[in-house]
Write an enzyme that holds these catalytic residues in place. Structure first.
Site, PDB file in Angstrom:
ATOM      1  CG  PHE A   8      -2.622  -1.343   1.214  1.00  0.00           C
ATOM      2  CD1 PHE A   8      -3.339  -0.518   0.554  1.00  0.00           C
ATOM      3  CD2 PHE A   8      -2.007  -1.905   1.732  1.00  0.00           C
ATOM      4  CE1 PHE A   8      -4.415  -1.023   0.960  1.00  0.00           C
ATOM      5  CE2 PHE A   8      -3.148  -3.346   1.665  1.00  0.00           C
ATOM      6  CZ  PHE A   8      -4.256  -2.460   1.196  1.00  0.00           C
ATOM      7  CG  ASP A   9       0.860   5.752  -1.651  1.00  0.00           C
ATOM      8  OD1 ASP A   9       2.203   6.496  -1.321  1.00  0.00           O
ATOM      9  OD2 ASP A   9      -0.281   6.460  -1.679  1.00  0.00           O
TER      10      ASP A   9
END
Length: 235
Positions: A8-9
């Site tokens: 995930f960012d």
């Protein structure tokens, strides 16, 4: 085949960076005796910052240079006698104190079972770690990887290679990169050869030659993608 590793960012994917930036700037300008500083200078700052972050993605500057240069240019433009080095460091410290979860994130993670979860962010190490540790995301990630720590940033292949090495993953088909930025998260995943999911809650039109594997507009849609089939083998 589906995925058992989700990268995930952070900013504008899991945590609201707009609110974080707003509060960090407002409090810092007040500290410098400029209570209207947020309204007076934010427009200029965003223009300057966008240029520098674009330069960072293209390898034309470094994160250390960006940290100071954005404020150096801002203060020069507005004839402000403020040390950009000191201001830049205080800004990072303020960012680390701001935690604003995007709607649906906690519920999304509650519905993800039997996945290995990592965080891959272009942000500054101290700020990003502080924000994660101050949120409900604490202890969720197997690895937290920042561009400042690795010396590389999305969309460079090297930061993705670093992440998979840390996770001891040799098969990139097991990995899905999830983020809000086409030019950083999606292009980076495409460059490295892993599947990607564009988090696009505002339904922005994609005018770029960058195609994600999936596109979602709310977090409840992610489970529909990744829970279709979870890999049985964990290496």
């Amino acid at each position: 085949m589906r995925y058992d590793v989700l990268l995930f960012d952070l900013d504008d994917t899991l945590l609201d960076f707009g609110m974080t930036e707003h509060n960090a700037f407002r409090l810092l300008f007040e500290e410098y005796g400029l209570p209207n500083g947020f309204d007076d200078y934010l427009g200029s700052y965003k223009t300057i910052s966008k240029v520098l972050w674009d330069d960072l993605e293209k390898g034309r500057t470094t994160l250390a240079e960006l940290k100071v240069e954005r404020f150096k240019r801002l203060f020069t433009e507005h004839a402000l006698n403020i040390d950009p080095i000191v201001f830049g460091q205080k800004y990072i410290e303020n960012l680390g104190k701001e935690v604003h979860m995007i709607a649906g994130v906690e519920e999304m993670f509650a519905n993800l079972k039997n996945f290995r979860i990592g965080l891959l962010t272009n942000g500054f190490k101290d700020a990003q770690h502080a924000r994660v540790n101050g949120s409900a995301l604490k202890n969720l990630f197997e690895v937290i990887i920042t561009s400042e720590e690795t010396g590389f940033q999305k969309p460079q292949k090297e930061i993705f290679a670093y992440a998979l090495e840390k996770l001891q993953i040799s098969d990139p088909s097991r990995v899905l990169m999830i983020g809000d930025s086409l030019t950083s998260d999606i292009q980076g995943g495409n460059n490295f050869g892993i599947d990607t999911c564009w988090f696009n809650p505002n339904r922005k039109l994609n005018h770029l030659d960058i195609q994600p594997t999936f596109e979602i507009h709310s977090w409840n849609q992610l489970a529909e993608i990744v829970n279709t089939k979870v890999l049985e083998v964990k290496l």
